[in-house]
Design a protein around this motif. Structure first.
Motif, PDB file in Angstrom:
ATOM      1  N   ILE B  60      42.466  42.605  33.500  1.00 56.66           N
ATOM      2  CA  ILE B  60      44.286  43.543  33.316  1.00 56.66           C
ATOM      3  C   ILE B  60      43.081  44.574  33.815  1.00 56.66           C
ATOM      4  N   LEU B  61      42.059  45.417  33.634  1.00 58.19           N
ATOM      5  CA  LEU B  61      41.835  47.268  34.271  1.00 58.19           C
ATOM      6  C   LEU B  61      42.126  46.833  35.517  1.00 58.19           C
ATOM      7  N   SER B  62      41.422  46.370  36.472  1.00 60.16           N
ATOM      8  CA  SER B  62      40.983  46.064  37.951  1.00 60.16           C
ATOM      9  C   SER B  62      42.087  45.629  38.425  1.00 60.16           C
ATOM     10  N   GLY B  63      43.186  45.041  37.729  1.00 58.93           N
ATOM     11  CA  GLY B  63      44.788  44.955  38.385  1.00 58.93           C
ATOM     12  C   GLY B  63      45.708  45.826  38.286  1.00 58.93           C
ATOM     13  N   ALA B  99      34.965  42.383  37.922  1.00 57.39           N
ATOM     14  CA  ALA B  99      36.543  41.496  37.963  1.00 57.39           C
ATOM     15  C   ALA B  99      36.963  42.515  39.407  1.00 57.39           C
ATOM     16  N   VAL B 100      37.170  41.442  40.273  1.00 58.65           N
ATOM     17  CA  VAL B 100      37.874  41.967  41.887  1.00 58.65           C
ATOM     18  C   VAL B 100      38.975  41.476  41.633  1.00 58.65           C
ATOM     19  N   SER B 101      39.874  42.945  41.345  1.00 60.67           N
ATOM     20  CA  SER B 101      41.386  41.611  42.152  1.00 60.67           C
ATOM     21  C   SER B 101      41.246  42.030  43.001  1.00 60.67           C
ATOM     22  N   TYR B 102      42.489  41.190  43.827  1.00 61.47           N
ATOM     23  CA  TYR B 102      42.585  41.047  45.366  1.00 61.47           C
ATOM     24  C   TYR B 102      44.617  41.421  45.665  1.00 61.47           C
TER      25      TYR B 102
END
Lengths: 149, 149
Positions: B60-63, B99-102
């Motif tokens: 959640i934090l990464s996005g 966590a990897v957000s794209y």
């Protein structure tokens, strides 16, 4: 708080250290539902409301704790893990809050128990509300998988 | 870690205290993606793998951090909140994880930006992988809402 609630809270704090930082405590439990409470302060976000990650974590935990206690009462030794988690954040939470997870309807419970006995593995969906005294802040559906050990 | 990454990590630790207990740091960021790392130890569960609540929170934090930085670069002053979070836990995580957000595809980004300019409010879905060096442990889809202040 009765002994059973103190014991399950202590179990969570010992085995899942983040629950201590959430300030999570199991405040109520019966055959139908469980309530986990958390204070707002350690769970604040940049907008001074409850952090979405804290809400998700407390909801996930509440479903897990409810099934853990139910399986224990039924004398199942089972591995219990979350497979899927969906949270709808319906309103900001501006106070201390709680996640209340509910057992599925009796017919669904029976079906899951039959599957667990037959296949030694079963999947169950647990619904939770996350709310403060003022408002419901979110709904959670957790899919948990139990495997007999 | 470059200054921008240190700054956003410090922002998270200051404004979302639980991120300190997750041990979350922003370790990489470019126009396309962001990476947030967390150590396993503070995020353990009762099975000595990563706690589902920690995985959800980091995702959640990464996005949120990715969109926050993108909006800032575009000089938008916006309120940014999560509306919905879905996590599939595909495999247990037994190591430090990230966590990897794209960012969405360019056409979707353009559409969201147009909506944000026209209606001062837009919704966007951000996908993330949560993984360790060994395996992908989960996939997250976060629906975030930006509102121009």
């Amino acid at each position: 708080m009765n002994d059973g609630l103190t014991e399950i809270t202590a179990y969570l704090h010992e085995h899942i250290p983040l629950t201590r930082h959430l300030g999570a405590i199991v405040s109520d439990y019966d055959q139908c539902s469980i309530t986990l409470r958390a204070p707002l302060t350690p769970n604040l976000n940049h907008r001074n409301t409850a952090f979405g990650g804290s809400i998700s974590a407390l909801a996930i935990l509440s479903g897990w704790a409810l099934l853990h206690l139910q399986l224990r009462q039924l004398n199942f030794k089972a591995r219990l893990v979350i497979q899927k988690s969906e949270v709808d954040f319906s309103a900001p939470i501006t106070e201390d809050f709680e996640a209340v997870s509910y057992m599925p309807q009796a017919a669904d419970c029976e079906r899951s128990l039959k599957t667990l006995r037959r296949r030694r593995r079963a999947r169950v969906n647990i619904h939770a509300d996350v709310r403060s005294a003022l408002a419901v802040g979110g709904q959670h559906v957790g899919t948990y998988v139990a495997e007999i050990l």
